[in-house]
Design a protein around this motif. Sequence first.
Motif, PDB file in Angstrom:
ATOM      1  N   GLY A 170       2.010  -5.002  -4.323  1.00 42.55           N
ATOM      2  CA  GLY A 170       2.125  -6.362  -3.604  1.00 42.55           C
ATOM      3  C   GLY A 170       3.347  -7.014  -3.639  1.00 42.55           C
TER       4      GLY A 170
ATOM      5  N   ILE B 101      -9.626  -1.918   1.416  1.00 43.90           N
ATOM      6  CA  ILE B 101      -8.791  -2.451   0.311  1.00 43.90           C
ATOM      7  C   ILE B 101      -7.497  -2.937   1.158  1.00 43.90           C
ATOM      8  CG2 ILE B 101      -7.031  -1.940  -1.559  1.00 43.90           C
ATOM      9  CD1 ILE B 101      -9.629  -1.864  -2.624  1.00 43.90           C
TER      10      ILE B 101
ATOM     11  N   ALA C  11      -6.545  -6.402  -5.699  1.00 49.26           N
ATOM     12  CA  ALA C  11      -7.203  -5.267  -4.881  1.00 49.26           C
ATOM     13  C   ALA C  11      -8.582  -5.541  -4.517  1.00 49.26           C
ATOM     14  CB  ALA C  11      -7.413  -4.047  -5.686  1.00 49.26           C
TER      15      ALA C  11
ATOM     16  N   TYR D 145      -0.957   0.568  -5.478  1.00 47.35           N
ATOM     17  CA  TYR D 145      -0.706  -0.417  -4.410  1.00 47.35           C
ATOM     18  C   TYR D 145       0.549  -1.356  -5.079  1.00 47.35           C
ATOM     19  CZ  TYR D 145      -4.752   0.812  -1.933  1.00 47.35           C
ATOM     20  OH  TYR D 145      -5.816   1.293  -1.374  1.00 47.35           O
TER      21      TYR D 145
ATOM     22  N   TYR E 133      -4.607  -4.911  -0.352  1.00 46.35           N
ATOM     23  CA  TYR E 133      -3.787  -5.308  -1.641  1.00 46.35           C
ATOM     24  C   TYR E 133      -2.895  -6.462  -1.311  1.00 46.35           C
ATOM     25  CZ  TYR E 133      -2.076  -5.098  -6.324  1.00 46.35           C
ATOM     26  OH  TYR E 133      -1.710  -5.166  -7.856  1.00 46.35           O
TER      27      TYR E 133
ATOM     28  N   ARG F 196     -10.335   0.907 -11.276  1.00 52.23           N
ATOM     29  CA  ARG F 196      -8.802   0.259 -11.100  1.00 52.23           C
ATOM     30  C   ARG F 196      -8.321  -0.178 -12.547  1.00 52.23           C
ATOM     31  NH1 ARG F 196      -8.702  -6.066  -8.964  1.00 52.23           N
ATOM     32  NH2 ARG F 196     -10.113  -6.933 -10.505  1.00 52.23           N
TER      33      ARG F 196
ATOM     34  N   GLN G 269       0.669  -1.411  -0.208  1.00 51.71           N
ATOM     35  CA  GLN G 269      -0.084   0.020  -0.010  1.00 51.71           C
ATOM     36  C   GLN G 269       0.816   1.217   0.052  1.00 51.71           C
ATOM     37  OE1 GLN G 269      -3.053   0.052   3.004  1.00 51.71           O
ATOM     38  NE2 GLN G 269      -3.613  -2.212   2.521  1.00 51.71           N
TER      39      GLN G 269
END
Length: 647
Positions: free
Chosen positions: A361, A628, A636, A359, A630, A336, A17
């Motif tokens: 990950g 959210i 997401a 974001y 993520y 998104r 994030q």
Amino acid sequence: MQDVEASADYLARPKRQFRFPYDSGLLTGRDGVQLPDDRGYRVVVAARLRDAGSLLRMIAMRFLVSHGRAIALAVIVYCCLVLNACASLPPTDAATTINSQVVESVLSDPKTFNAVLSEESPNIFGLTYEGLVQENPITAEVEPRLAESWEIADDQLNIIFTLREGLRWSDGAPLTVDDVVFSYNQLYFNEEIPTNVRDSLRVGQSKILPTVTKLDERRVQFSVPEPFAPFLRATSLSILPEHILADTVTARDEDGDPLFISTWGIDTPPEEIIVNGPYRLQRYETTQRLVFEPNPYYWRRDDQGQPLPYIQQIVWEIVESTDTALLQFRSGSLDRVAVSPEFFSLLKREEERGQFEIYNGGPAYGTSFISFNLNTGRRDGKPLVDPVKSRWFNDVRFRQAIATSIDRQRMINNIFRGLGQPQNSPISVQSPYYYEGLKGYDYDPERARELFLEAGFRYNDRDELEDADGNRVRFALITNAGNKIREAMGTQIQQDLRKLGIQVDFTPIAFNVLVDRLTNSLDWECFLLGLTGGNEPNGGANIWFTDGNLHMFNQEPQPGREPIIGRTIADWEEEIANLYIQAARELDEEKRKAIYAETQRLAEEYVPFIYLVNPLSLGAVRDRFQGIEYSALGGAFWNIESLKLQE
């Protein structure tokens, strides 16, 4: 070079994030688009104007006076693109306001609405179906879904699941243990029905499937003949309705195949598709969009007893180009978008004013690769692969030389903007079973030439690579059209191999056509694609079992397809398949890791897949979402039923 350095710096930053500071750029939002103007003007384009022509005339006059004809024309073109993107939004019902609707994009039309038959990702089934359990993509823990609890026997050979009370299908019919037994015994375990998941459920050397038995109205027992490490996670498969589909399994079509194979195709009216997940398909407009609405009988409630999901409509726009999807996201039409490295810097600058967040990950799950068709078989008397090329492809030195000829670091720098790393393994780097000892194939054109010469190839006076019989080394490479990253990767591979005297005929084709060629006709030479991944390697068993329906580099025919004569299996193929069986029966985690390490070492040595780049999992999401979490594994919206939209 500046972008590469900035991206490399980003690699070292926290992977959850992360928000970048706003720099400069285009203000985007669902209510309008602000065009930047270095003289202080602010021209706002409403996203749903009735009189677009008047708007364009107004903009043209202002910019003609203040900037000149060229700038005015450029702005008009940009506005046309934005308005066109906005015009693609679906009509909304009076009750469906912008605060209860989510819009995202997919690259192509779905191939099926039948979860058992699905071979593609993304697909609709994460919205429409649930299994007994689900892996939490944040914690990697197995969590209850349709089952409220389970008990695992001390000998690890039985699991008893207890279903939740009051479960219902989207048509109001009860969802019972009978549906669970039907889904596994009659669908997933049915050898007449082609499915990607069956191989991941096979147990032991005999590849026997579990036994699924009804105990009473709420309890169902899964049994295996020997310990099976992925046992619990394997029960996350979608449960389908017996009362709708039972007859399609026993009835036959004119070819003698179960009618189920042709059931719930994309021409099925949405109201006929019965689901148990948080959403059901409301409508499907071919080449345009899919629209989902809440399943009125979905079982989940929040802490206050309010039914989930909160979001009242989900729209998947079919956008056949990642470039167009980006434009629609920037114009406010999408909520998104996957952040491709090419546009990372652009979106980073727009993040704050655009009211979205990028974001990260960490390294993405899954793989990207090229693979050669190693199938030596014949169908209807005709070789699947030109025998001359088949000899090349089946020589491991040829495959190793090709792997050494591809400049993956240049691919990372230029295509991925530094947001990735070389990929060396079929197992995702985030998995605890990933083997760190792999060396991979660094770019070394001189070593590649040596390998070609060792394999009997030679260079003519034009520095073109030929085999010992004087045949020019040339092959066709295909990938799915519209995926700009893969198209760029294919172009670079073409360029890299040209330096080694190899002609690559690179052609992006429609995704559904690509899937058909890989799974049905088997008419291909080399392809560039990717596969999804997860923490549990056994989920990819169907890639490595020699009869697996994703054993793409040496595929046996699917059920109902014409037979193949003369297909041969290499010793290393058999060895990897056997190791996957051993790993699945091993309950000691350290021993499992050692077995999977050997499978990765063999895959590296014999290169049935030439792995390319492991990018970062990056996604941009509007700030209006609450909740959210993520992750690289789930993205997401993995918990879409729990997400809320800010007013």
